[in-house]
Design a protein around this motif. Structure first.
Motif, PDB file in Angstrom:
ATOM      1  N   ASN A 128       0.816  -1.214   0.000  1.00 17.83           N
ATOM      2  CA  ASN A 128       0.000   0.000   0.000  1.00 17.83           C
ATOM      3  C   ASN A 128       0.853   1.268   0.000  1.00 17.83           C
ATOM      4  OD1 ASN A 128      -2.409   1.353  -0.074  1.00 17.83           O
ATOM      5  ND2 ASN A 128      -2.736   1.318   2.125  1.00 17.83           N
TER       6      ASN A 128
ATOM      7  N   ILE B 290       7.620  -5.935   9.274  1.00 16.14           N
ATOM      8  CA  ILE B 290       6.290  -6.432   8.882  1.00 16.14           C
ATOM      9  C   ILE B 290       6.197  -6.478   7.358  1.00 16.14           C
ATOM     10  CG2 ILE B 290       3.800  -5.986   8.979  1.00 16.14           C
ATOM     11  CD1 ILE B 290       4.515  -4.580  11.726  1.00 16.14           C
ATOM     12  N   ASP B 291       6.806  -5.483   6.720  1.00 21.27           N
ATOM     13  CA  ASP B 291       6.841  -5.497   5.256  1.00 21.27           C
ATOM     14  C   ASP B 291       7.597  -6.723   4.752  1.00 21.27           C
ATOM     15  OD1 ASP B 291       5.475  -3.011   4.884  1.00 21.27           O
ATOM     16  OD2 ASP B 291       7.290  -1.985   5.489  1.00 21.27           O
TER      17      ASP B 291
ATOM     18  N   GLY C 230      12.367   2.388   2.804  1.00 20.35           N
ATOM     19  CA  GLY C 230      12.013   2.542   4.225  1.00 20.35           C
ATOM     20  C   GLY C 230      11.095   1.456   4.753  1.00 20.35           C
ATOM     21  N   LEU C 231      11.217   0.255   4.221  1.00 20.01           N
ATOM     22  CA  LEU C 231      10.355  -0.830   4.687  1.00 20.01           C
ATOM     23  C   LEU C 231      10.819  -1.343   6.046  1.00 20.01           C
ATOM     24  CD1 LEU C 231       9.853  -2.812   1.351  1.00 20.01           C
ATOM     25  CD2 LEU C 231       8.618  -0.812   2.200  1.00 20.01           C
ATOM     26  N   ASP C 232       9.942  -2.088   6.738  1.00 21.70           N
ATOM     27  CA  ASP C 232      10.304  -2.630   8.050  1.00 21.70           C
ATOM     28  C   ASP C 232      10.025  -4.130   8.108  1.00 21.70           C
ATOM     29  OD1 ASP C 232       7.570  -2.898   8.371  1.00 21.70           O
ATOM     30  OD2 ASP C 232       7.361  -1.093   9.585  1.00 21.70           O
TER      31      ASP C 232
ATOM     32  N   LEU D 241       7.631  -9.628   6.076  1.00 23.66           N
ATOM     33  CA  LEU D 241       6.686 -10.753   6.105  1.00 23.66           C
ATOM     34  C   LEU D 241       5.717 -10.678   4.921  1.00 23.66           C
ATOM     35  CD1 LEU D 241       5.867 -10.868   9.924  1.00 23.66           C
ATOM     36  CD2 LEU D 241       7.143 -12.562   8.622  1.00 23.66           C
ATOM     37  N   GLU D 242       5.279  -9.451   4.622  1.00 27.63           N
ATOM     38  CA  GLU D 242       4.364  -9.276   3.482  1.00 27.63           C
ATOM     39  C   GLU D 242       5.060  -9.690   2.174  1.00 27.63           C
ATOM     40  OE1 GLU D 242       1.242  -8.603   3.455  1.00 27.63           O
ATOM     41  OE2 GLU D 242       0.732  -7.459   5.251  1.00 27.63           O
TER      42      GLU D 242
ATOM     43  N   VAL E 281       5.091 -13.423   1.842  1.00 25.96           N
ATOM     44  CA  VAL E 281       3.761 -13.893   1.396  1.00 25.96           C
ATOM     45  C   VAL E 281       3.584 -13.602  -0.096  1.00 25.96           C
ATOM     46  CG1 VAL E 281       1.266 -13.577   1.664  1.00 25.96           C
ATOM     47  CG2 VAL E 281       2.725 -13.632   3.686  1.00 25.96           C
TER      48      VAL E 281
END
Lengths: 354, 85
Positions: free
Chosen positions: B17, B42-43, B38-40, B45-46, B49
């Motif tokens: 998103n 949780i990203d 700047g991803l973290d 993990l996304e 998936v």
């Protein structure tokens, strides 16, 4: 000595123009659907871009409304955060569950799961304002917000200064379809302002994020005083009237002292009877107002009702769109009795004083 | 390879998103985590998936993600190597 409780800040996102506006329901919007949505605020003005991209709509609504309430009260960090919601973040819950079905319980996205819990709202607000204090979420269906309010009132009696409370709910298409099958909502399309003329089963489904800062100290910006709240579970009519009598007596009031009677009438012919048969007869000499034609009905719609009552107290006016009949209340408006129930199960009284 | 990178960028924008961002704004060589996109975590993990859903590639050890998700270049190369294999 009992500590007095004041509403010092409000932040409300609803199907009406209630956010970032000066007027009080001066431009009411009439809906012609049985499924109404809140008007989205300019969320990117309140949430930084890194946070906003992962937030679902209800998180954006609640985050923004809570921020507004804190700003309105002039505080950065409350002494407790308490939220109430019947369904919580239901769209994320549905998304997660549908993913489980579609992907046979594999390849599940973490974001929807993380945000699917009811308490993700209060937790997110706490993270934002770096508040490590008491943080609780009540999920008591039609008592969710009222229990939050009661908890906040008790915390202030215990010595806390400012407590942020919120009632929130979001509409979801799937849930609407299911609950429509059990007659929660009207089968025919209605004009919301004519809701009470329909005489059919069901009402209109609404949503909102309604946040309030409850404080121990009064200031020049205070909206009103919250005198008391009472909940009654599935009362019969006699029990309800007895509960009201005790409620008023406890607060040293009689019916003649009530200046505005704000009801949760929702046009459901199978549920509204208790208002007409019992309460309206008892309150026949009191000007009657209502609000669910503006907000729709949902588990925590009482929080929208409390926003309405607080605005009436502060502004000392009742917008015509709220009045059930022509009789306007005499001024000054001092005592407002808010009586609401959710599906004739969860009944609640609020006493608000200017 | 260029087609794969473009498709990958579009899928990442949708999955994470990244509102208002276009594939052209994502540098193929720029780091996706920390600076750059700047991803973290949780990203991350996304993205695991996403690889499984869109490319049927399963990362058994999430620690491998650090090297695979370093940039669009490394991610596309990893996908291509798995598809060839």
């Amino acid at each position: 000595m009992k500590q007095r409780l004041y509403i010092n800040g409000l932040g409300v996102i609803s199907p009406q123009k209630t956010f970032d506006v000066e007027g009080f329901l001066t431009e009411p919007i009439e809906y012609h659907e049985n499924y109404i949505l809140a008007l989205d605020a300019e969320y990117n003005q309140y949430i930084n871009p890194v946070q906003i991209r992962r937030m679902s709509r209800i998180l954006k609504m609640t985050f923004t409304a809570s921020k507004k309430a804190l700003q309105d009260a002039g505080i950065e960090k409350p002494d407790a955060i308490i939220a109430g919601s019947g369904y919580g973040c239901i769209n994320d819950t549905e998304k997660f569950l549908l993913n489980m079905l579609d992907n046979t319980e594999t390849m599940l996205n973490p974001t929807a799961f993380m945000q699917s819990t009811h308490n993700s709202v209060a937790g997110m607000v706490a993270l934002n304002v770096k508040c490590n204090a008491y943080n609780f979420t009540y999920t008591h269906r039609g008592f969710s917000f009222e229990t939050s309010l009661l908890d906040a009132m008790m915390w202030i009696q215990e010595g806390k200064e400012n407590v942020l409370i919120g009632g929130f709910e979001e509409n979801s298409v799937n849930n609407h379809i299911v609950t429509n099958k059990i007659d929660f909502w009207k089968k025919e399309k209605v004009a919301a302002f004519d809701l009470l003329k329909t005489n059919t089963i069901g009402t209109i489904s609404g949503e909102g994020a309604n946040f309030i800062v409850l404080s121990a100290s009064k200031n020049e910006h205070s909206y009103c005083e919250v005198k008391d709240v009472k909940m009654c579970y599935k009362p019969n009519e006699n029990e309800l009237l007895e509960a009201l009598s005790q409620f008023l007596q406890k607060n040293n009031l009689e019916i003649k002292d009530i200046d505005v009677y704000l009801t949760g009438l929702n046009g459901d012919s199978s549920m509204d009877g208790i208002y007409y048969r019992s309460m309206n007869e008892l309150m026949k000499d009191v000007p009657v107002a209502w609000f669910k034609h503006l907000s729709g009905d949902y588990y925590t719609s009482g929080s929208f009702g409390l926003w309405v009552a607080a605005q009436i107290c502060k502004r000392q006016e009742v917008p015509p769109i709220l009045m059930l009949d022509g009789a306007s209340p005499k001024k000054p408006i001092k005592n407002i009795l808010l009586y609401n129930h959710y599906r004739n199960i969860n009944h609640s009284f609020y006493l608000i004083q200017s | 390879m260029e087609d794969l990178k473009l498709k990958l960028k579009e899928q990442i924008i949708e999955a994470l998103n990244l509102e208002g961002m276009t594939p052209a704004e994502i540098d193929d060589a720029a780091p996706m985590f920390g600076e750059g996109l700047g991803l973290d975590s949780i990203d991350a993990l996304e993205l695991i998936v996403l690889l499984e859903k869109k490319y049927n590639i399963r990362i058994e050890d999430p620690k491998d993600g650090r090297a695979i998700f370093e940039s669009i270049n490394t991610m596309a190369a990893y996908i291509q190597s798995k598809q060839i294999a």
